[in-house]
Motif scaffolding. Structure first.
Motif, PDB file in Angstrom:
ATOM      1  N   PHE A   4      25.514 -22.131 -25.219  1.00  0.00           N
ATOM      2  CA  PHE A   4      23.571 -22.013 -26.243  1.00  0.00           C
ATOM      3  C   PHE A   4      23.140 -23.347 -25.936  1.00  0.00           C
ATOM      4  CE2 PHE A   4      26.344 -19.109 -28.552  1.00  0.00           C
ATOM      5  CZ  PHE A   4      27.016 -18.210 -27.590  1.00  0.00           C
ATOM      6  N   LEU A   5      23.040 -24.066 -25.434  1.00  0.00           N
ATOM      7  CA  LEU A   5      22.208 -25.606 -25.346  1.00  0.00           C
ATOM      8  C   LEU A   5      22.008 -25.392 -23.970  1.00  0.00           C
ATOM      9  CD1 LEU A   5      25.404 -27.235 -27.372  1.00  0.00           C
ATOM     10  CD2 LEU A   5      23.662 -26.689 -27.845  1.00  0.00           C
ATOM     11  N   ASP A   6      20.951 -26.308 -24.006  1.00  0.00           N
ATOM     12  CA  ASP A   6      20.421 -26.935 -22.696  1.00  0.00           C
ATOM     13  C   ASP A   6      21.325 -27.271 -21.524  1.00  0.00           C
ATOM     14  OD1 ASP A   6      18.969 -28.431 -21.274  1.00  0.00           O
ATOM     15  OD2 ASP A   6      16.913 -28.657 -22.355  1.00  0.00           O
ATOM     16  N   PRO A   7      21.835 -27.173 -20.462  1.00  0.00           N
ATOM     17  CA  PRO A   7      22.627 -28.057 -19.958  1.00  0.00           C
ATOM     18  C   PRO A   7      22.076 -29.618 -19.617  1.00  0.00           C
ATOM     19  CG  PRO A   7      21.507 -26.652 -18.596  1.00  0.00           C
ATOM     20  CD  PRO A   7      20.939 -26.357 -20.121  1.00  0.00           C
ATOM     21  N   GLU A   8      20.713 -29.675 -19.729  1.00  0.00           N
ATOM     22  CA  GLU A   8      20.357 -30.675 -19.586  1.00  0.00           C
ATOM     23  C   GLU A   8      20.105 -32.092 -20.660  1.00  0.00           C
ATOM     24  OE1 GLU A   8      19.688 -31.895 -16.045  1.00  0.00           O
ATOM     25  OE2 GLU A   8      20.622 -29.778 -15.674  1.00  0.00           O
ATOM     26  N   ASP A   9      20.900 -31.378 -21.957  1.00  0.00           N
ATOM     27  CA  ASP A   9      20.170 -31.889 -22.643  1.00  0.00           C
ATOM     28  C   ASP A   9      21.249 -31.406 -24.140  1.00  0.00           C
ATOM     29  OD1 ASP A   9      19.449 -33.736 -24.773  1.00  0.00           O
ATOM     30  OD2 ASP A   9      17.613 -33.571 -25.307  1.00  0.00           O
ATOM     31  N   ILE A  10      22.465 -32.040 -24.263  1.00  0.00           N
ATOM     32  CA  ILE A  10      23.171 -30.770 -25.487  1.00  0.00           C
ATOM     33  C   ILE A  10      22.725 -30.688 -26.526  1.00  0.00           C
ATOM     34  CG2 ILE A  10      24.860 -30.055 -23.443  1.00  0.00           C
ATOM     35  CD1 ILE A  10      25.965 -32.409 -25.322  1.00  0.00           C
ATOM     36  N   THR A  11      21.247 -32.215 -26.281  1.00  0.00           N
ATOM     37  CA  THR A  11      21.218 -32.564 -28.326  1.00  0.00           C
ATOM     38  C   THR A  11      20.306 -31.708 -28.674  1.00  0.00           C
ATOM     39  OG1 THR A  11      18.643 -33.981 -27.373  1.00  0.00           O
ATOM     40  CG2 THR A  11      21.540 -35.100 -27.723  1.00  0.00           C
ATOM     41  N   ARG A  12      19.500 -30.393 -27.230  1.00  0.00           N
ATOM     42  CA  ARG A  12      18.829 -28.769 -27.978  1.00  0.00           C
ATOM     43  C   ARG A  12      19.205 -27.844 -27.372  1.00  0.00           C
ATOM     44  NH1 ARG A  12      15.427 -32.005 -30.587  1.00  0.00           N
ATOM     45  NH2 ARG A  12      13.328 -30.301 -30.228  1.00  0.00           N
ATOM     46  N   THR A  13      18.845 -26.836 -28.234  1.00  0.00           N
ATOM     47  CA  THR A  13      19.277 -25.537 -27.990  1.00  0.00           C
ATOM     48  C   THR A  13      18.725 -24.762 -26.319  1.00  0.00           C
ATOM     49  OG1 THR A  13      17.342 -24.425 -28.812  1.00  0.00           O
ATOM     50  CG2 THR A  13      19.929 -25.436 -30.157  1.00  0.00           C
ATOM     51  N   ILE A  14      19.416 -24.323 -26.041  1.00  0.00           N
ATOM     52  CA  ILE A  14      18.590 -23.377 -24.776  1.00  0.00           C
ATOM     53  C   ILE A  14      17.225 -22.965 -24.587  1.00  0.00           C
ATOM     54  CG2 ILE A  14      19.274 -20.643 -25.486  1.00  0.00           C
ATOM     55  CD1 ILE A  14      20.197 -21.133 -21.825  1.00  0.00           C
ATOM     56  N   GLU A  15      16.786 -22.897 -26.082  1.00  0.00           N
ATOM     57  CA  GLU A  15      15.408 -22.403 -26.752  1.00  0.00           C
ATOM     58  C   GLU A  15      14.286 -23.564 -27.207  1.00  0.00           C
ATOM     59  OE1 GLU A  15      18.462 -19.141 -27.870  1.00  0.00           O
ATOM     60  OE2 GLU A  15      18.280 -21.906 -28.631  1.00  0.00           O
ATOM     61  N   GLY A  16      15.215 -24.679 -26.753  1.00  0.00           N
ATOM     62  CA  GLY A  16      15.055 -25.991 -27.488  1.00  0.00           C
ATOM     63  C   GLY A  16      14.696 -26.943 -28.964  1.00  0.00           C
ATOM     64  N   TYR A  17      15.249 -25.754 -29.612  1.00  0.00           N
ATOM     65  CA  TYR A  17      15.137 -26.211 -31.234  1.00  0.00           C
ATOM     66  C   TYR A  17      16.788 -27.974 -30.895  1.00  0.00           C
ATOM     67  CZ  TYR A  17      12.471 -22.020 -31.732  1.00  0.00           C
ATOM     68  OH  TYR A  17      11.943 -21.006 -31.203  1.00  0.00           O
ATOM     69  N   PRO A  18      16.705 -28.128 -32.023  1.00  0.00           N
ATOM     70  CA  PRO A  18      17.585 -29.058 -32.108  1.00  0.00           C
ATOM     71  C   PRO A  18      18.766 -28.498 -32.451  1.00  0.00           C
ATOM     72  CG  PRO A  18      15.353 -29.927 -34.364  1.00  0.00           C
ATOM     73  CD  PRO A  18      15.435 -28.740 -32.606  1.00  0.00           C
ATOM     74  N   ALA A  19      20.060 -29.295 -31.596  1.00  0.00           N
ATOM     75  CA  ALA A  19      20.849 -28.919 -31.174  1.00  0.00           C
ATOM     76  C   ALA A  19      22.034 -28.132 -32.857  1.00  0.00           C
ATOM     77  CB  ALA A  19      22.122 -29.348 -30.908  1.00  0.00           C
ATOM     78  N   PRO A  20      22.669 -27.004 -32.579  1.00  0.00           N
ATOM     79  CA  PRO A  20      22.785 -27.161 -34.166  1.00  0.00           C
ATOM     80  C   PRO A  20      24.275 -28.201 -35.415  1.00  0.00           C
ATOM     81  CG  PRO A  20      24.075 -25.589 -32.609  1.00  0.00           C
ATOM     82  CD  PRO A  20      23.201 -26.693 -31.895  1.00  0.00           C
ATOM     83  N   GLN A  21      23.286 -28.620 -36.441  1.00  0.00           N
ATOM     84  CA  GLN A  21      23.674 -29.512 -36.915  1.00  0.00           C
ATOM     85  C   GLN A  21      24.241 -28.992 -38.166  1.00  0.00           C
ATOM     86  OE1 GLN A  21      21.451 -33.512 -39.509  1.00  0.00           O
ATOM     87  NE2 GLN A  21      20.891 -31.983 -38.446  1.00  0.00           N
ATOM     88  N   ARG A  22      25.445 -29.352 -39.008  1.00  0.00           N
ATOM     89  CA  ARG A  22      25.394 -28.466 -40.267  1.00  0.00           C
ATOM     90  C   ARG A  22      26.190 -29.246 -41.417  1.00  0.00           C
ATOM     91  NH1 ARG A  22      27.154 -23.740 -37.522  1.00  0.00           N
ATOM     92  NH2 ARG A  22      27.283 -23.177 -39.717  1.00  0.00           N
ATOM     93  N   ALA A  23      25.513 -29.356 -42.340  1.00  0.00           N
ATOM     94  CA  ALA A  23      25.430 -29.624 -43.563  1.00  0.00           C
ATOM     95  C   ALA A  23      26.434 -29.278 -44.685  1.00  0.00           C
ATOM     96  CB  ALA A  23      24.322 -30.754 -43.984  1.00  0.00           C
ATOM     97  N   VAL A  24      27.059 -29.591 -45.690  1.00  0.00           N
ATOM     98  CA  VAL A  24      27.430 -29.417 -46.898  1.00  0.00           C
ATOM     99  C   VAL A  24      27.088 -29.947 -48.014  1.00  0.00           C
ATOM    100  CG1 VAL A  24      30.366 -29.114 -47.550  1.00  0.00           C
ATOM    101  CG2 VAL A  24      29.435 -28.970 -45.761  1.00  0.00           C
ATOM    102  N   ILE A  25      26.964 -29.003 -49.402  1.00  0.00           N
ATOM    103  CA  ILE A  25      26.253 -29.207 -50.004  1.00  0.00           C
ATOM    104  C   ILE A  25      26.324 -28.987 -51.426  1.00  0.00           C
ATOM    105  CG2 ILE A  25      24.225 -28.422 -51.903  1.00  0.00           C
ATOM    106  CD1 ILE A  25      23.570 -28.457 -47.890  1.00  0.00           C
TER     107      ILE A  25
END
Length: 327
Positions: free
Chosen positions: A301-322
């Motif tokens: 589901f990530l860009d194979p050329e840049d795993i900091t982006r999703t395959i659609e070009g959005y930022p890769a999944p970052q999760r937070a706990v609040i």
């Protein structure tokens, strides 16, 4: 013939009879009766028949503190182990875990134990608390909550396969303090009774996140604690990403706020003592394809050329706990 789910739900009713949740019995049994009459997943009856075939064992030990581990391979013969393995494989895909039962490693897609290790140090001790897990999946985190000596753990999730997976694990751990109900949060009356409410990995699936957070609030007693884990993006108090048709190949992703924006939302809704206790990017070791899901996972589901982006070009999944408290 009595359906197995009738016994599951009756056990839940009995367990909350003399607790702060007792007023739930005014509506819950009728809801569950209606659920039993409703249209089920095409495989549901088959899954129930398979559940009934799981051998009864006597685990030499059970631990829920550092992991979910039930017994050892030495507790049963090889034939019984193979039978249990074959039956558990009928309930694939297994997304959240892992589970260890009599030498069988249910190697789930997610290392949910890693998420729990990030969450647990920052929450109020669960000992003697009444806990709700909203969107509980197969129930992995519920078992870990029980391992923290919660007095009662209730999980809700409308996905019927998750109910079956939970009951498969509960077959080996007979504990009447833990229950799964096939409900969505929108079907819950405002109970105003739980000491702690968890919602991990649900908010971004909701079309109306403000309504969802309000529903979570109305399950908590005053002063009760919300533990919210969700996808976020970097940005200020006005930053919210609304993805297009898909995000990381998921169709049902709606709003990804920044932690600052999420803090504003919670404050406006009547929460206090709001703190962001963890932020991290999901790694390819934490979410990955295994033999227990037979399908694609994060790597796909990530860009194979840049795993900091999703395959659609959005930022890769970052999760937070609040973590926050109801005023």
């Amino acid at each position: 013939m009595t359906k197995p789910e009738s016994a599951w739900f009756n056990d839940c009713y009995k367990s909350i009879l003399d607790t702060p949740l007792a007023h739930w019995l005014q509506t819950l049994p009728a809801q569950m009766n209606e659920w039993q009459k409703s249209q089920k997943h095409g495989e549901f009856d088959k899954w129930c028949r398979l559940l009934a075939k799981i051998p009864t064992t006597t685990p030499s030990s059970t631990t829920l503190v550092d992991e979910v581990r039930i017994g050892s391979a030495d507790d049963i013969d090889q034939y019984t182990q193979k039978k249990i393995l074959g039956l558990l494989q009928q309930f694939m895909p297994w997304r959240k875990g892992p589970f260890h039962m009599h030498g069988i490693h249910v190697n789930t897609e997610w290392r949910s134990d890693w998420k729990w290790d990030r969450v647990a140090p920052h929450i109020s001790p669960l000992k003697d608390r009444t806990v709700l897990d909203v969107g509980c999946g197969s129930g992995y985190h519920m078992w870990r909550m029980l391992g923290c000596d919660a007095s009662r753990v209730v999980g809700i999730d409308p996905t019927q396969l998750f109910l079956i997976q939970f009951q498969a694990i509960k077959h080996f751990i007979a504990d009447n303090r833990i229950h799964f109900l096939p409900l969505g949060i929108e079907e819950m009356q405002p109970l105003n009774a739980f000491d702690t409410v968890f919602s991990m990995g649900v908010l971004y699936h909701r079309k109306d996140p403000i309504q969802f957070l309000t529903q979570l609030k109305h399950q908590l007693r005053k002063g009760g604690e919300l533990v919210l884990e969700t996808l976020v993006v970097d940005g200020d108090a006005q930053t919210v990403l609304m993805a297009g048709e898909r995000y990381a190949q998921m169709r049902n992703v709606w709003f990804l706020p920044s932690t600052d924006a999420l803090t504003v939302w919670l404050a406006r809704l009547g929460f206090e003592n709001i703190r962001v206790v963890d932020k991290n990017f999901t790694t390819l070791d934490e979410q990955r394809a295994t033999e227990w899901i037979e399908g694609q996972s994060l790597k796909d589901f990530l860009d194979p050329e840049d795993i900091t982006r999703t395959i659609e070009g959005y930022p890769a999944p970052q999760r937070a706990v609040i973590v926050a408290n109801r005023k």
